[in-house]
Write a protein that holds these residues in place. Sequence first.
Motif, PDB file in Angstrom:
ATOM      1  N   LEU A 108       0.776  -1.156   0.098  1.00  0.00           N
ATOM      2  CA  LEU A 108       0.195   0.135  -0.279  1.00  0.00           C
ATOM      3  C   LEU A 108       1.237   0.746   0.150  1.00  0.00           C
ATOM      4  CD1 LEU A 108      -2.637  -1.496   2.963  1.00  0.00           C
ATOM      5  CD2 LEU A 108      -2.327  -1.035  -0.371  1.00  0.00           C
ATOM      6  N   ALA A 109       1.753   1.144   0.489  1.00  0.00           N
ATOM      7  CA  ALA A 109       3.068   1.807   0.839  1.00  0.00           C
ATOM      8  C   ALA A 109       4.133   1.557   0.001  1.00  0.00           C
ATOM      9  CB  ALA A 109       3.726   2.966   1.984  1.00  0.00           C
ATOM     10  N   LYS A 110       4.708   2.058  -1.486  1.00  0.00           N
ATOM     11  CA  LYS A 110       5.601   1.019  -1.898  1.00  0.00           C
ATOM     12  C   LYS A 110       6.965   1.224  -1.740  1.00  0.00           C
ATOM     13  CE  LYS A 110       1.987  -0.577  -5.309  1.00  0.00           C
ATOM     14  NZ  LYS A 110       1.624  -1.509  -4.850  1.00  0.00           N
ATOM     15  N   TYR A 111       7.369   0.207  -1.867  1.00  0.00           N
ATOM     16  CA  TYR A 111       9.084  -0.245  -1.452  1.00  0.00           C
ATOM     17  C   TYR A 111       9.629   0.480  -3.442  1.00  0.00           C
ATOM     18  CZ  TYR A 111      13.153  -3.093  -2.666  1.00  0.00           C
ATOM     19  OH  TYR A 111      14.479  -3.567  -3.103  1.00  0.00           O
ATOM     20  N   TRP A 112      10.400   1.050  -3.571  1.00  0.00           N
ATOM     21  CA  TRP A 112      11.009   1.330  -5.440  1.00  0.00           C
ATOM     22  C   TRP A 112      11.932   1.616  -4.322  1.00  0.00           C
ATOM     23  CZ3 TRP A 112       9.557  -1.522  -9.638  1.00  0.00           C
ATOM     24  CH2 TRP A 112       9.965  -0.983  -9.937  1.00  0.00           C
ATOM     25  N   GLY A 113      13.340   1.729  -4.943  1.00  0.00           N
ATOM     26  CA  GLY A 113      14.769   2.540  -4.348  1.00  0.00           C
ATOM     27  C   GLY A 113      15.661   1.232  -2.896  1.00  0.00           C
ATOM     28  N   LYS A 114      16.661   1.754  -3.501  1.00  0.00           N
ATOM     29  CA  LYS A 114      17.319   1.114  -3.083  1.00  0.00           C
ATOM     30  C   LYS A 114      18.597   2.060  -1.252  1.00  0.00           C
ATOM     31  CE  LYS A 114      17.144  -3.564  -5.384  1.00  0.00           C
ATOM     32  NZ  LYS A 114      16.765  -4.169  -4.457  1.00  0.00           N
ATOM     33  N   ALA A 115      18.494   1.854  -0.648  1.00  0.00           N
ATOM     34  CA  ALA A 115      19.739   2.004  -0.127  1.00  0.00           C
ATOM     35  C   ALA A 115      21.446   1.806   0.019  1.00  0.00           C
ATOM     36  CB  ALA A 115      19.624   2.551   1.316  1.00  0.00           C
ATOM     37  N   SER A 116      21.166   0.565  -0.147  1.00  0.00           N
ATOM     38  CA  SER A 116      22.175  -0.367  -0.213  1.00  0.00           C
ATOM     39  C   SER A 116      21.705  -1.489  -1.529  1.00  0.00           C
ATOM     40  CB  SER A 116      22.487  -0.738   0.733  1.00  0.00           C
ATOM     41  OG  SER A 116      23.804  -1.684   0.510  1.00  0.00           O
ATOM     42  N   VAL A 117      22.440  -1.159  -2.476  1.00  0.00           N
ATOM     43  CA  VAL A 117      22.170  -2.515  -3.307  1.00  0.00           C
ATOM     44  C   VAL A 117      22.947  -4.098  -2.806  1.00  0.00           C
ATOM     45  CG1 VAL A 117      22.783  -3.232  -5.762  1.00  0.00           C
ATOM     46  CG2 VAL A 117      22.205  -0.785  -5.186  1.00  0.00           C
ATOM     47  N   ALA A 118      24.282  -3.986  -2.510  1.00  0.00           N
ATOM     48  CA  ALA A 118      24.750  -5.049  -1.672  1.00  0.00           C
ATOM     49  C   ALA A 118      24.188  -6.159  -0.629  1.00  0.00           C
ATOM     50  CB  ALA A 118      25.666  -4.076  -1.301  1.00  0.00           C
ATOM     51  N   ASN A 124      21.113  -5.212  -0.029  1.00  0.00           N
ATOM     52  CA  ASN A 124      19.285  -5.366   0.033  1.00  0.00           C
ATOM     53  C   ASN A 124      19.095  -4.082   0.426  1.00  0.00           C
ATOM     54  OD1 ASN A 124      17.974  -5.453  -3.209  1.00  0.00           O
ATOM     55  ND2 ASN A 124      16.548  -7.166  -1.853  1.00  0.00           N
ATOM     56  N   ILE A 125      19.024  -2.841   1.066  1.00  0.00           N
ATOM     57  CA  ILE A 125      18.244  -2.470   1.979  1.00  0.00           C
ATOM     58  C   ILE A 125      17.456  -1.319   1.112  1.00  0.00           C
ATOM     59  CG2 ILE A 125      18.459  -0.742   3.886  1.00  0.00           C
ATOM     60  CD1 ILE A 125      19.129  -3.351   4.262  1.00  0.00           C
ATOM     61  N   PRO A 126      15.636  -1.095   1.396  1.00  0.00           N
ATOM     62  CA  PRO A 126      15.199  -0.418   0.897  1.00  0.00           C
ATOM     63  C   PRO A 126      15.338   0.495   1.575  1.00  0.00           C
ATOM     64  CG  PRO A 126      13.907  -1.706   1.669  1.00  0.00           C
ATOM     65  CD  PRO A 126      15.154  -2.637   2.668  1.00  0.00           C
ATOM     66  N   ALA A 127      15.631   2.120   0.424  1.00  0.00           N
ATOM     67  CA  ALA A 127      16.330   3.551   0.554  1.00  0.00           C
ATOM     68  C   ALA A 127      13.994   3.818   0.625  1.00  0.00           C
ATOM     69  CB  ALA A 127      15.891   4.287  -0.477  1.00  0.00           C
ATOM     70  N   VAL A 128      12.994   3.182   0.725  1.00  0.00           N
ATOM     71  CA  VAL A 128      12.067   4.179   1.243  1.00  0.00           C
ATOM     72  C   VAL A 128      11.487   2.947   2.706  1.00  0.00           C
ATOM     73  CG1 VAL A 128      11.663   5.634  -0.514  1.00  0.00           C
ATOM     74  CG2 VAL A 128      10.777   3.256  -0.568  1.00  0.00           C
ATOM     75  N   PRO A 129      10.552   3.495   3.845  1.00  0.00           N
ATOM     76  CA  PRO A 129       9.277   2.296   4.455  1.00  0.00           C
ATOM     77  C   PRO A 129       8.563   1.783   3.298  1.00  0.00           C
ATOM     78  CG  PRO A 129       8.930   4.799   4.891  1.00  0.00           C
ATOM     79  CD  PRO A 129       9.868   4.856   4.116  1.00  0.00           C
ATOM     80  N   SER A 130       8.196   0.624   3.584  1.00  0.00           N
ATOM     81  CA  SER A 130       7.284   0.174   2.909  1.00  0.00           C
ATOM     82  C   SER A 130       5.461  -0.699   3.601  1.00  0.00           C
ATOM     83  CB  SER A 130       6.964  -1.112   2.039  1.00  0.00           C
ATOM     84  OG  SER A 130       8.064  -1.636   2.180  1.00  0.00           O
ATOM     85  N   ILE A 131       4.477  -0.576   3.605  1.00  0.00           N
ATOM     86  CA  ILE A 131       3.400  -1.146   3.850  1.00  0.00           C
ATOM     87  C   ILE A 131       2.859  -1.742   3.520  1.00  0.00           C
ATOM     88  CG2 ILE A 131       1.521  -0.466   6.096  1.00  0.00           C
ATOM     89  CD1 ILE A 131       3.064   1.642   6.287  1.00  0.00           C
ATOM     90  N   SER A 132       2.689  -3.263   3.512  1.00  0.00           N
ATOM     91  CA  SER A 132       1.946  -3.990   2.287  1.00  0.00           C
ATOM     92  C   SER A 132       0.676  -4.760   3.470  1.00  0.00           C
ATOM     93  CB  SER A 132       2.561  -4.791   2.158  1.00  0.00           C
ATOM     94  OG  SER A 132       3.100  -6.160   3.293  1.00  0.00           O
TER      95      SER A 132
END
Length: 340
Positions: free
Chosen positions: A27-37, A39-47
């Motif tokens: 419902l709150a989308k995850y789109w973007g990584k704080a760390s690619v290595a 796999n840390i999301p750059a934004v909070p998400s809610i599902s």
Amino acid sequence: MPITHKTITMPAKPNGAEARAHSNIALAKYWGKASVANNIPAVPSISVTLQAMTTTTSVRFDASIERDTLWLNGTLADDRATRRVSGLLDRVRAVSQATSFAFVRSDNDFPTASGLASSASAFAALAMAAVRAAGLPMDHAMISDLARRSSASAARSIFGGFVRLPAGNKDTALLPACQLCGSDHWDLRVVVCVVSDKSKAVASTDGMMHTAQTSPYYGAWLDLCAALSPRIERSILERDLPGLGEAAEQSALAMHACALSSAPGLLYFEPASIGCLHAVRSLRRNGLEAYATMDAGPHVKVLTSASNANEVETQMQQVPGVIRTIVSKIGGDANVEDLP
Ligand code: DP6
């Protein structure tokens, strides 16, 4: 010729386990990584966890095989899919006594050819089954963190109901999802509108990295997520469907706007996706509770109340290009059992 019998000794603890995990829709989308290595999301998400879409995965460590073997919906998987599974199994093998390769079998109870197959339910079920089969403690936060490393949305599918995965930064080491409230908190429905049988053009992982690198609006997207996430969380706790629906729709449309603005732009919409978005607005104008969301694919998912779900499904089936619909209740936690 003498007949020889191989002696089969029972392992001290079970080395096979089978897990089930539901898919989820953010419902709150995850789109973007704080760390690619990491796999840390750059934004909070809610599902919200979807009861109607389940992956069942079994894992059996077996000293007699020479590589991990993955069967996906009855077919031997290709090297790329098997390597992703081995990545998770390697993390389990590194911290347990299970050192051998494994047989993995994974099946979805929803049509997979339609591009609905989600890495969320797949890696959540795999993490549950692998941890159990390896004899590690069933610590759900640790399992969620393990699943997150393979696919961040999978961290959320460990839990039922409404689930939050926080944002991290490049130094974050441990990042599990946590449950906001269980499936009995609110009797909502999600009407999944399948509009294409083609698999998606650009996978989420590639799409979000391309967006971060090339969209002039990526910074604005990060700011919007920080503002929308507490609003979405509050609407869930207060069972405020218009508040939740409007914010969830904004999160999805803003994610797509950001993806569209990358270079070259990422176009996940089919004509029928746009038709569905218009239909949802028209349902609202006619007094029904219906709010749309979309992931990195053309299908539209409509959030609605239990009392409006039948009417919403009937109306969405009339939209040109909608191939089929699936109505889901809110699902529970992932679960696992030992295999004999
Ligand atoms: C649009 O979890 O598939 O569905 O962590 O790179 O595997 P990776 O990405 P993934 O991305 C999901 C993106 C989304 C939104 C969401 O589920 O939050």
